[in-house]
Design a protein around this motif. Structure first.
Motif, PDB file in Angstrom:
ATOM      1  N   UNK A   1      11.047   0.559 -12.331  1.00  0.00           N
ATOM      2  CA  UNK A   1      11.245   1.907 -10.958  1.00  0.00           C
ATOM      3  C   UNK A   1       9.643   2.043 -10.448  1.00  0.00           C
ATOM      4  N   UNK A   2       9.867   2.743  -9.473  1.00  0.00           N
ATOM      5  CA  UNK A   2       8.353   3.265  -9.304  1.00  0.00           C
ATOM      6  C   UNK A   2       8.360   5.133 -10.065  1.00  0.00           C
TER       7      UNK A   2
ATOM      8  N   UNK B   1       6.388   8.050   4.919  1.00  0.00           N
ATOM      9  CA  UNK B   1       5.230   8.749   5.641  1.00  0.00           C
ATOM     10  C   UNK B   1       4.881   9.629   6.503  1.00  0.00           C
ATOM     11  N   UNK B   2       5.890   9.606   7.210  1.00  0.00           N
ATOM     12  CA  UNK B   2       5.894  10.585   7.765  1.00  0.00           C
ATOM     13  C   UNK B   2       6.175  11.838   7.130  1.00  0.00           C
ATOM     14  N   UNK B   3       6.131  12.358   6.132  1.00  0.00           N
ATOM     15  CA  UNK B   3       6.186  13.612   5.726  1.00  0.00           C
ATOM     16  C   UNK B   3       5.404  13.345   4.175  1.00  0.00           C
ATOM     17  N   UNK B   4       3.766  12.340   4.375  1.00  0.00           N
ATOM     18  CA  UNK B   4       3.033  12.338   3.146  1.00  0.00           C
ATOM     19  C   UNK B   4       2.628  13.882   2.479  1.00  0.00           C
ATOM     20  N   UNK B   5       2.817  13.793   1.400  1.00  0.00           N
ATOM     21  CA  UNK B   5       2.331  15.180   0.940  1.00  0.00           C
ATOM     22  C   UNK B   5       3.172  15.389  -0.737  1.00  0.00           C
ATOM     23  N   UNK B   6       2.167  16.324  -1.440  1.00  0.00           N
ATOM     24  CA  UNK B   6       2.570  16.555  -2.954  1.00  0.00           C
ATOM     25  C   UNK B   6       3.698  17.521  -3.103  1.00  0.00           C
TER      26      UNK B   6
ATOM     27  N   UNK C   1       0.752  -0.880  -0.122  1.00  0.00           N
ATOM     28  CA  UNK C   1       0.193  -0.179   0.065  1.00  0.00           C
ATOM     29  C   UNK C   1       0.944   0.991  -0.005  1.00  0.00           C
ATOM     30  N   UNK C   2       2.119   0.884   0.161  1.00  0.00           N
ATOM     31  CA  UNK C   2       3.038   2.509   0.173  1.00  0.00           C
ATOM     32  C   UNK C   2       3.800   2.121  -0.547  1.00  0.00           C
ATOM     33  N   UNK C   3       4.036   3.235  -1.192  1.00  0.00           N
ATOM     34  CA  UNK C   3       5.479   2.858  -2.437  1.00  0.00           C
ATOM     35  C   UNK C   3       7.109   2.878  -2.065  1.00  0.00           C
ATOM     36  N   UNK C   4       7.930   2.681  -2.850  1.00  0.00           N
ATOM     37  CA  UNK C   4       9.222   2.310  -2.337  1.00  0.00           C
ATOM     38  C   UNK C   4      10.209   2.927  -3.602  1.00  0.00           C
ATOM     39  N   UNK C   5      11.377   3.267  -3.347  1.00  0.00           N
ATOM     40  CA  UNK C   5      12.252   3.035  -4.409  1.00  0.00           C
ATOM     41  C   UNK C   5      13.222   2.521  -4.940  1.00  0.00           C
ATOM     42  N   UNK C   6      13.505   2.191  -5.790  1.00  0.00           N
ATOM     43  CA  UNK C   6      14.757   0.419  -6.012  1.00  0.00           C
ATOM     44  C   UNK C   6      15.759   1.149  -6.703  1.00  0.00           C
ATOM     45  N   UNK C   7      16.965   1.720  -5.597  1.00  0.00           N
ATOM     46  CA  UNK C   7      16.742   2.416  -5.629  1.00  0.00           C
ATOM     47  C   UNK C   7      19.264   2.124  -5.298  1.00  0.00           C
ATOM     48  N   UNK C   8      19.904   2.096  -5.765  1.00  0.00           N
ATOM     49  CA  UNK C   8      20.848   2.205  -4.610  1.00  0.00           C
ATOM     50  C   UNK C   8      21.653   2.836  -4.131  1.00  0.00           C
ATOM     51  N   UNK C   9      22.124   3.168  -3.473  1.00  0.00           N
ATOM     52  CA  UNK C   9      22.547   4.147  -2.566  1.00  0.00           C
ATOM     53  C   UNK C   9      23.020   5.722  -2.775  1.00  0.00           C
TER      54      UNK C   9
ATOM     55  N   UNK D   1      -0.092  11.909  -2.221  1.00  0.00           N
ATOM     56  CA  UNK D   1       0.260  12.006  -1.337  1.00  0.00           C
ATOM     57  C   UNK D   1       1.793  11.396  -1.325  1.00  0.00           C
ATOM     58  N   UNK D   2       2.572  10.994  -2.546  1.00  0.00           N
ATOM     59  CA  UNK D   2       3.608  10.952  -2.843  1.00  0.00           C
ATOM     60  C   UNK D   2       3.859   9.432  -2.406  1.00  0.00           C
ATOM     61  N   UNK D   3       3.183   8.527  -1.862  1.00  0.00           N
ATOM     62  CA  UNK D   3       3.396   7.568  -1.247  1.00  0.00           C
ATOM     63  C   UNK D   3       2.402   6.591  -2.049  1.00  0.00           C
ATOM     64  N   UNK D   4       2.612   6.875  -3.840  1.00  0.00           N
ATOM     65  CA  UNK D   4       1.663   6.012  -4.566  1.00  0.00           C
ATOM     66  C   UNK D   4       2.154   4.715  -4.606  1.00  0.00           C
ATOM     67  N   UNK D   5       1.996   2.581  -4.481  1.00  0.00           N
ATOM     68  CA  UNK D   5       2.886   2.216  -4.386  1.00  0.00           C
ATOM     69  C   UNK D   5       2.559   1.450  -6.586  1.00  0.00           C
ATOM     70  N   UNK D   6       1.275   2.005  -7.219  1.00  0.00           N
ATOM     71  CA  UNK D   6       1.464   2.214  -8.442  1.00  0.00           C
ATOM     72  C   UNK D   6       2.160   2.587  -9.243  1.00  0.00           C
ATOM     73  N   UNK D   7       2.552   2.341 -10.612  1.00  0.00           N
ATOM     74  CA  UNK D   7       2.421   2.419 -12.254  1.00  0.00           C
ATOM     75  C   UNK D   7       1.562   2.266 -13.351  1.00  0.00           C
TER      76      UNK D   7
END
Length: 262
Positions: free
Chosen positions: A74-75, A87-92, A56-64, A208-214
């Motif tokens: 990629x998201x 999730x603590x700073x959800x915003x556009x 339900x919460x997106x994430x990045x698939x990137x290196x360090x 929201x900045x948290x979209x898990x979908x593309x």
């Protein structure tokens, strides 16, 4: 023996406090937790957690360094927190459709995705260098009259066009606010296709900045690269995209986990 009125009132208040604490502080939360574990509700109540994140919460698939890991889908971009998907700073981004910063972000992302996927990353109102194709146009009478000066707002190097309305286009000076000087900010559409190869959700963040979908279109764009990096048949990758498509959205985490499972 009859208690004094003030003492009876305090004892009644204490009893009410104890009763409400038991009912609302203990019983009610425990009942809600139990209800959340019923079949059909448990997955959502627990946040749809899997070993590597949440559905339900997106994430990045990137290196360090923030570079996309080529073997993973990629998201979409995220404006939630400094590194996105916080999730603590959800915003556009709160940047409007006429924002030059938003246009520059979109152009830079489209160019980067074009390079990553080996496709044409151009889009209207963007330069080949990945910034907004925007001119500051000065006219003799403010908003009217002949053009007297033209500046390429986002470029300190060679401008993306040499002339505009018969006037040579200047390079921008760092820190100069041309709009405050009386220029009319003029986006230039350019010759990019009206329907860019890189879809909109690949270059814009969700509310929201948290979209898990593309979108399926963005997933399809990435399929050849993922298949190549994993030495897989691209047809099999497309099958996995289809299996993890729900309505008009593809869940990126579920799709990447399916790829890892083979």
């Amino acid at each position: 023996m009859r208690l004094p009125g003030w003492l009876a009132q305090h004892l009644a208040a204490l009893r009410a406090l104890l009763v409400l604490t038991v009912l609302l502080g203990l019983a009610y939360p425990l009942v809600m937790v139990a209800v959340g574990q019923l079949p059909g509700l448990r997955d959502k109540a627990d946040g749809s957690l899997v070993a590597h994140g949440s559905r339900l919460i997106g994430q990045s698939f990137t290196d360090a360094d923030g570079t996309p890991v080529p073997r993973y889908f990629q998201s979409r971009p995220s404006a939630a927190g400094d590194n996105g998907y916080d999730p603590t700073a959800t915003a556009a981004s709160n940047l409007g459709p006429e924002s030059l910063d938003l246009l520059n972000d979109v152009c830079a992302r489209s160019r980067a995705i074009g390079e990553l996927e080996g496709v044409d990353g151009s889009r209207p109102y963007c330069t080949a260098g990945g910034v907004g194709a925007v001119l500051a146009v000065f006219r003799r009478h403010g908003f009217t009259g002949p053009v007297t000066r033209v500046v390429s707002v986002n470029e300190t190097g060679t401008p993306f066009v040499a002339t505009y309305d018969g006037r040579p286009v200047e390079s921008a000076r760092a820190g100069e606010d041309y709009q405050a000087l009386g220029a009319v900010i003029t986006p230039i559409r350019g010759d990019a296709p009206a329907d860019p190869v890189v879809p909109a959700d690949a270059v814009t963040a969700s509310g929201s900045g948290l979209d898990p979908d593309i979108s399926p279109a963005y997933a399809a764009l990435q399929a050849p690269r993922v298949a190549r990096e994993r030495a897989m048949d691209v047809a099999r990758v497309r099958e996995l995209i289809e299996e993890n498509t729900h309505g008009r959205a593809v869940n990126v985490l579920e799709l990447n986990l399916a790829l890892d499972r083979g």
